[in-house]
Design a protein around this motif. Sequence first.
Motif, PDB file in Angstrom:
ATOM      1  N   LEU A  39      49.146  34.310  49.969  1.00  0.00           N
ATOM      2  CA  LEU A  39      50.358  34.945  49.453  1.00  0.00           C
ATOM      3  C   LEU A  39      50.323  34.888  47.938  1.00  0.00           C
ATOM      4  O   LEU A  39      50.243  33.811  47.353  1.00  0.00           O
ATOM      5  CB  LEU A  39      51.607  34.243  49.988  1.00  0.00           C
ATOM      6  N   ASN A  40      50.359  36.066  47.305  1.00  0.00           N
ATOM      7  CA  ASN A  40      50.356  36.115  45.850  1.00  0.00           C
ATOM      8  C   ASN A  40      51.736  35.742  45.316  1.00  0.00           C
ATOM      9  O   ASN A  40      52.756  36.234  45.815  1.00  0.00           O
ATOM     10  CB  ASN A  40      49.960  37.515  45.376  1.00  0.00           C
ATOM     11  N   VAL A  41      51.773  34.881  44.317  1.00  0.00           N
ATOM     12  CA  VAL A  41      53.051  34.389  43.790  1.00  0.00           C
ATOM     13  C   VAL A  41      53.826  35.507  43.099  1.00  0.00           C
ATOM     14  O   VAL A  41      55.021  35.706  43.343  1.00  0.00           O
ATOM     15  CB  VAL A  41      52.821  33.214  42.818  1.00  0.00           C
ATOM     16  N   GLY A  42      53.149  36.267  42.241  1.00  0.00           N
ATOM     17  CA  GLY A  42      53.843  37.293  41.466  1.00  0.00           C
ATOM     18  C   GLY A  42      54.246  38.508  42.268  1.00  0.00           C
ATOM     19  O   GLY A  42      55.359  39.021  42.123  1.00  0.00           O
ATOM     20  N   GLY A  43      53.355  38.987  43.119  1.00  0.00           N
ATOM     21  CA  GLY A  43      53.627  40.216  43.860  1.00  0.00           C
ATOM     22  C   GLY A  43      54.211  40.020  45.239  1.00  0.00           C
ATOM     23  O   GLY A  43      54.677  40.985  45.848  1.00  0.00           O
ATOM     24  N   GLY A  44      54.204  38.785  45.744  1.00  0.00           N
ATOM     25  CA  GLY A  44      54.700  38.536  47.086  1.00  0.00           C
ATOM     26  C   GLY A  44      55.802  37.507  47.167  1.00  0.00           C
ATOM     27  O   GLY A  44      56.889  37.762  47.694  1.00  0.00           O
ATOM     28  N   LEU A  45      55.545  36.310  46.636  1.00  0.00           N
ATOM     29  CA  LEU A  45      56.492  35.202  46.783  1.00  0.00           C
ATOM     30  C   LEU A  45      57.783  35.422  45.990  1.00  0.00           C
ATOM     31  O   LEU A  45      58.884  35.295  46.542  1.00  0.00           O
ATOM     32  CB  LEU A  45      55.826  33.896  46.343  1.00  0.00           C
ATOM     33  N   ILE A  46      57.670  35.751  44.706  1.00  0.00           N
ATOM     34  CA  ILE A  46      58.866  35.894  43.868  1.00  0.00           C
ATOM     35  C   ILE A  46      59.771  37.031  44.353  1.00  0.00           C
ATOM     36  O   ILE A  46      60.991  36.828  44.504  1.00  0.00           O
ATOM     37  CB  ILE A  46      58.472  36.075  42.383  1.00  0.00           C
ATOM     38  N   PRO A  47      59.234  38.241  44.627  1.00  0.00           N
ATOM     39  CA  PRO A  47      60.120  39.291  45.164  1.00  0.00           C
ATOM     40  C   PRO A  47      60.773  38.903  46.487  1.00  0.00           C
ATOM     41  O   PRO A  47      61.947  39.226  46.721  1.00  0.00           O
ATOM     42  CB  PRO A  47      59.174  40.487  45.348  1.00  0.00           C
ATOM     43  N   THR A  48      60.038  38.184  47.343  1.00  0.00           N
ATOM     44  CA  THR A  48      60.598  37.775  48.630  1.00  0.00           C
ATOM     45  C   THR A  48      61.719  36.765  48.455  1.00  0.00           C
ATOM     46  O   THR A  48      62.765  36.845  49.123  1.00  0.00           O
ATOM     47  CB  THR A  48      59.497  37.176  49.531  1.00  0.00           C
ATOM     48  N   VAL A  49      61.538  35.802  47.557  1.00  0.00           N
ATOM     49  CA  VAL A  49      62.585  34.808  47.279  1.00  0.00           C
ATOM     50  C   VAL A  49      63.838  35.493  46.730  1.00  0.00           C
ATOM     51  O   VAL A  49      64.971  35.181  47.135  1.00  0.00           O
ATOM     52  CB  VAL A  49      62.070  33.736  46.299  1.00  0.00           C
ATOM     53  N   LEU A  50      63.645  36.444  45.805  1.00  0.00           N
ATOM     54  CA  LEU A  50      64.790  37.176  45.251  1.00  0.00           C
ATOM     55  C   LEU A  50      65.491  37.994  46.339  1.00  0.00           C
ATOM     56  O   LEU A  50      66.725  38.106  46.339  1.00  0.00           O
ATOM     57  CB  LEU A  50      64.323  38.102  44.128  1.00  0.00           C
ATOM     58  N   ALA A  51      64.700  38.564  47.262  1.00  0.00           N
ATOM     59  CA  ALA A  51      65.292  39.339  48.353  1.00  0.00           C
ATOM     60  C   ALA A  51      66.101  38.444  49.287  1.00  0.00           C
ATOM     61  O   ALA A  51      67.215  38.795  49.703  1.00  0.00           O
ATOM     62  CB  ALA A  51      64.194  40.066  49.128  1.00  0.00           C
ATOM     63  N   LEU A  52      65.559  37.285  49.630  1.00  0.00           N
ATOM     64  CA  LEU A  52      66.273  36.352  50.506  1.00  0.00           C
ATOM     65  C   LEU A  52      67.544  35.828  49.841  1.00  0.00           C
ATOM     66  O   LEU A  52      68.548  35.557  50.525  1.00  0.00           O
ATOM     67  CB  LEU A  52      65.353  35.184  50.892  1.00  0.00           C
ATOM     68  N   PRO A  59      74.705  40.343  54.964  1.00  0.00           N
ATOM     69  CA  PRO A  59      73.417  40.095  55.624  1.00  0.00           C
ATOM     70  C   PRO A  59      73.082  41.158  56.665  1.00  0.00           C
ATOM     71  O   PRO A  59      71.926  41.544  56.822  1.00  0.00           O
ATOM     72  CB  PRO A  59      73.605  38.720  56.278  1.00  0.00           C
ATOM     73  N   LEU A  60      74.112  41.649  57.386  1.00  0.00           N
ATOM     74  CA  LEU A  60      73.881  42.668  58.407  1.00  0.00           C
ATOM     75  C   LEU A  60      73.341  43.953  57.780  1.00  0.00           C
ATOM     76  O   LEU A  60      72.415  44.582  58.315  1.00  0.00           O
ATOM     77  CB  LEU A  60      75.174  42.952  59.162  1.00  0.00           C
ATOM     78  N   ALA A  61      73.901  44.350  56.633  1.00  0.00           N
ATOM     79  CA  ALA A  61      73.436  45.554  55.951  1.00  0.00           C
ATOM     80  C   ALA A  61      71.984  45.393  55.501  1.00  0.00           C
ATOM     81  O   ALA A  61      71.177  46.324  55.623  1.00  0.00           O
ATOM     82  CB  ALA A  61      74.331  45.851  54.747  1.00  0.00           C
ATOM     83  N   ILE A  62      71.645  44.213  54.993  1.00  0.00           N
ATOM     84  CA  ILE A  62      70.261  43.956  54.568  1.00  0.00           C
ATOM     85  C   ILE A  62      69.314  44.044  55.756  1.00  0.00           C
ATOM     86  O   ILE A  62      68.231  44.632  55.665  1.00  0.00           O
ATOM     87  CB  ILE A  62      70.152  42.580  53.888  1.00  0.00           C
ATOM     88  N   LEU A  63      69.713  43.453  56.882  1.00  0.00           N
ATOM     89  CA  LEU A  63      68.860  43.471  58.069  1.00  0.00           C
ATOM     90  C   LEU A  63      68.644  44.892  58.584  1.00  0.00           C
ATOM     91  O   LEU A  63      67.538  45.252  59.005  1.00  0.00           O
ATOM     92  CB  LEU A  63      69.477  42.602  59.167  1.00  0.00           C
ATOM     93  N   LEU A  64      69.698  45.710  58.557  1.00  0.00           N
ATOM     94  CA  LEU A  64      69.578  47.091  59.009  1.00  0.00           C
ATOM     95  C   LEU A  64      68.631  47.892  58.110  1.00  0.00           C
ATOM     96  O   LEU A  64      67.768  48.636  58.596  1.00  0.00           O
ATOM     97  CB  LEU A  64      70.953  47.760  59.054  1.00  0.00           C
ATOM     98  N   VAL A  65      68.802  47.735  56.796  1.00  0.00           N
ATOM     99  CA  VAL A  65      67.921  48.437  55.850  1.00  0.00           C
ATOM    100  C   VAL A  65      66.486  47.939  55.985  1.00  0.00           C
ATOM    101  O   VAL A  65      65.530  48.722  55.940  1.00  0.00           O
ATOM    102  CB  VAL A  65      68.425  48.255  54.393  1.00  0.00           C
TER     103      VAL A  65
END
Length: 223
Positions: free
Chosen positions: A98-111, A119-125
């Motif tokens: 897992l790349n930190v810059g292109g994978g981990l950081i965007p995922t953490v910000l998304a979570l 949360p329901l709207a995020i899950l649907l999208v």
Amino acid sequence: MIYLPVTALLFVLLLLSLPFLWLAIALDAVQVAVAKLGFSPTAASVLLLLVILGSTINIPLYERVSTVAIVPDFEELWLSRFWGIPLRKIEQKTIVALNVGGGLIPTVLALYQFSRVSPLAILLVTAIVAAVSYYSAQVVPGIGIQMNALVAPLTAAMAAILISGGVAAAPIAFAGGVLGTLIGADLLHLREIERMSAGVLSIGGAGVFDGIALCGLFALLLT
């Protein structure tokens, strides 16, 4: 003594200044986008720096060893010429990281957006973007996963606006776009990539230019 024409000199200066212009435009775009997530311009600059630096770091997740398929004609020739002596199977090793810059950081910000918006709207999208990304992405041997850069963010932006009614659409589009791209384009095609390539398979390995990070950025700019 050689004198350069003014136009040639200006052209050279323009070429030399392009990297700085690109950096200024990229920084401004990131600041505008990240401001929609509730971060200050300073925080946006720090996040961009972390993504750039983090693009050089891969965190190994697991290792997969598989056997390489032998060409049928070659196998038949070998068995007929060498009295049925079995061929030694060739193994290839793939390390999934897992790349930190292109994978981990965007995922953490998304979570993190789950604590800020519905949360329901995020899950649907996320589900919509994952489905679109899965069918839009193509696995290319020797290259990896290819997909039109605007498909996922446009899908995320339109889905977020329709589902949220325009309320907090930006963070919903960002989270759904990042997670949907990660699931649909990368994770659901992971087995296919593992069988095709040996070496290190980095999720988000292109850093700031990776589809996961770009999807989140474009989704924010489009909402």
